[in-house]
Design a protein around this motif. Structure first.
Motif, PDB file in Angstrom:
ATOM      1  N   ALA A 284       3.133  39.783  40.246  1.00  0.00           N
ATOM      2  CA  ALA A 284       2.777  38.612  40.755  1.00  0.00           C
ATOM      3  C   ALA A 284       3.496  38.588  42.307  1.00  0.00           C
ATOM      4  N   ILE A 285       4.527  39.286  42.597  1.00  0.00           N
ATOM      5  CA  ILE A 285       4.893  39.313  43.836  1.00  0.00           C
ATOM      6  C   ILE A 285       3.932  40.143  44.526  1.00  0.00           C
ATOM      7  N   VAL A 290      -0.196  40.068  49.211  1.00  0.00           N
ATOM      8  CA  VAL A 290      -1.540  40.353  49.656  1.00  0.00           C
ATOM      9  C   VAL A 290      -1.971  39.015  50.243  1.00  0.00           C
ATOM     10  N   LEU A 291      -2.020  37.957  49.450  1.00  0.00           N
ATOM     11  CA  LEU A 291      -2.560  36.517  50.047  1.00  0.00           C
ATOM     12  C   LEU A 291      -1.565  36.215  51.068  1.00  0.00           C
ATOM     13  N   ALA A 292      -0.409  36.415  51.397  1.00  0.00           N
ATOM     14  CA  ALA A 292       0.357  36.095  52.490  1.00  0.00           C
ATOM     15  C   ALA A 292      -0.459  36.133  53.872  1.00  0.00           C
ATOM     16  N   TYR A 342       4.296  31.125  41.822  1.00  0.00           N
ATOM     17  CA  TYR A 342       4.655  32.079  43.229  1.00  0.00           C
ATOM     18  C   TYR A 342       3.585  31.771  44.242  1.00  0.00           C
ATOM     19  N   VAL A 343       2.223  31.555  43.838  1.00  0.00           N
ATOM     20  CA  VAL A 343       1.363  31.088  44.962  1.00  0.00           C
ATOM     21  C   VAL A 343       1.454  29.787  45.819  1.00  0.00           C
ATOM     22  N   LEU A 344       2.082  28.715  44.788  1.00  0.00           N
ATOM     23  CA  LEU A 344       2.398  27.502  45.483  1.00  0.00           C
ATOM     24  C   LEU A 344       3.752  27.411  46.088  1.00  0.00           C
TER      25      LEU A 344
END
Length: 454
Positions: A284-285, A290-292, A342-344
């Motif tokens: 998840a991290i 990557v989305l960061a 985690y995304v939120l």
């Protein structure tokens, strides 16, 4: 004027951003690899005589120790960077930071050195923290002062993604390390992530040596000294900019608390209290890391158009409203729901703040004490908002980790403090970075009208 030429050269700005990105990657790699080891490895390697809960507290205590030295490093290297230049100071912080991490990877454990082992671990952690205290401020400022004026928030944001690029590296390395048998893991396997920092150190040092000095510093250094410089940038920051220092402390809560909570404390909590495999959280991290990258680019570009304050406030609000849902999603044990949590918290909340923070903090200070002010303010705040987070969260959760609502409430309180600090902060995105006069800290919140528009 010749001194400002690099400021309009986008290719050079990207080169500066790349060197600072790698330096910040090493900074966060050093601290996060320690945090990961503190959660999983160090309780057995350096504190084997303690029970599980006490050993974890002791390991997280050494994690916090590194943050105690960061304000001193911020003041020392900040003053050096304001007086002697950004480039040479960043080469020094990089070297000390990287070598101390390598030394931790070579340190014998408690079984070999006894109580001397954790003592040396604390010492190296202090040296590491001292160097890190000067790295962030300088690496962000040299990018900010070399970037095109209307896109300086965008360029300054990329180095600050170093925490997530470091997380990608750490996740990949530990994914392999965790496959080792326990005997290998606790003897030599845990050392590999620390020793690999030598690669980042070598590449970053080579790239950083080829940079020019910041054009804003070069121009400011050629002017007659101001009264602030005569008394020294450190004294001037505490005398003229103390309000900005307090604002930075408040501004850091909603950024640092969720980051270290989700990347350090949650690894220990989820595995020990919920029985969730470490690889689940590591995956998840990895995904949110990557989305960061696109998230930072989006939020930073928005701050160049709309201002730093509204984007920063958005991030703080998201962190506040997602703190409790994160724990609910984590307790589900379902990977997709954990990933959503985690995304939120990180990509929508933390990333909005983290993308704006470099430009926002540096723009609060005039050129001749910008390094000192930004570095000292951020690292003073690091003690309360970063280094103590895993320790406080572990203590709040309790030996059986049943008091997780206290941990979530801790994050909500921190986000509320940040929202108040944003409300009291001035808007800075159109200020003239070449200003070496009195600090603009007294400006009314949100009033950019007195700033020099570029």
């Amino acid at each position: 004027m010749a001194a400002t030429a690099p400021q309009t050269d986008r290719r050079y700005a990207w080169k500066v951003a790349a060197s600072s990105f790698l330096g910040n990657t090493l900074e966060y790699y050093d601290f996060l690899v320690y945090g990961t080891a503190a959660a999983v490895i160090f309780p057995k390697v350096f504190f084997p005589g303690e029970e599980g809960f006490l050993a974890t507290l002791a390991a997280f205590g050494t994690f916090a120790v590194g943050f105690l030295a960061r304000p001193l490093g911020g003041l020392f290297f900040g003053r050096r960077g304001d007086v002697r230049g950004r480039k040479s100071t960043l080469l020094l912080t990089l070297s000390v930071m990287g070598l101390s991490t390598i030394a931790i990877g070579l340190l014998p454990g408690y079984a070999t050195l006894g109580v001397l082992a954790p003592a040396l671990l604390v010492l190296l952690r202090l040296v590491q923290g001292f160097a890190v205290g000067g790295e962030w401020g300088g690496s962000m400022i040299i990018v900010l002062e070399s970037a095109p004026a209307h896109r300086r928030g965008f360029f300054a944001a990329w180095p600050n993604i170093g925490g997530f690029s470091a997380q990608i590296l750490i996740t990949a390395v530990f994914a392999w390390v965790y496959t080792l048998p326990d005997e290998a893991l606790y003897s030599w396997g845990w050392r590999i992530p620390f020793l690999l920092s030598a690669v980042i150190l070598a590449v970053t040092f080579w790239l950083r040596r080829s940079l020019d000095e910041s054009p804003v510093f070069t121009e400011a250094a050629g002017r007659p000294e101001t009264p602030q410089h005569e008394s020294g940038p450190v004294r001037a920051v505490f005398r003229e900019d103390w309000r900005n220092l307090l604002l930075i402390v408040g501004l850091r809560f909603a950024e640092a608390l969720p980051y270290f909570l989700l990347t350090v404390f949650a690894l220990s909590y989820a595995n020990g209290a919920l029985g969730i495999d470490k690889s689940t959280l590591n995956t998840a991290i990895l995904i949110v890391s990557v989305l960061a990258f696109p998230a930072h680019g989006l939020f930073a570009a928005l701050s160049d158009r709309k201002g730093r304050r509204p984007v920063y406030m958005l991030g703080a609000v998201v962190v506040a409203i997602t703190a409790f849902p994160f724990f609910w999603l984590l307790q589900s044990g379902n990977f997709l729901l954990i990933l959503l949590g985690y995304v939120l918290v990180l990509n929508l909340g933390h990333n909005a703040i983290n993308a704006v923070q470099p430009a926002f903090f540096a723009e609060l200070f005039p050129a001749n004490r910008r390094y000192t002010g930004a570095a000292a303010g951020r690292e003073i705040a690091s003690i309360l908002t970063g280094g103590l987070t895993p320790f406080i969260a572990t203590a709040l959760a309790g030996p059986d980790s049943t008091r997780w609502p206290l941990v979530a409430g801790y994050v909500v309180l921190g986000a509320a403090i940040t929202m108040a600090a944003v409300w009291k902060s001035p808007e800075t995105f159109r200020r003239d970075l070449r200003n070496t006069g009195a600090s603009p800290s007294a400006a009314a919140p949100g009033n950019a009208g007195s700033a020099v528009r570029k």
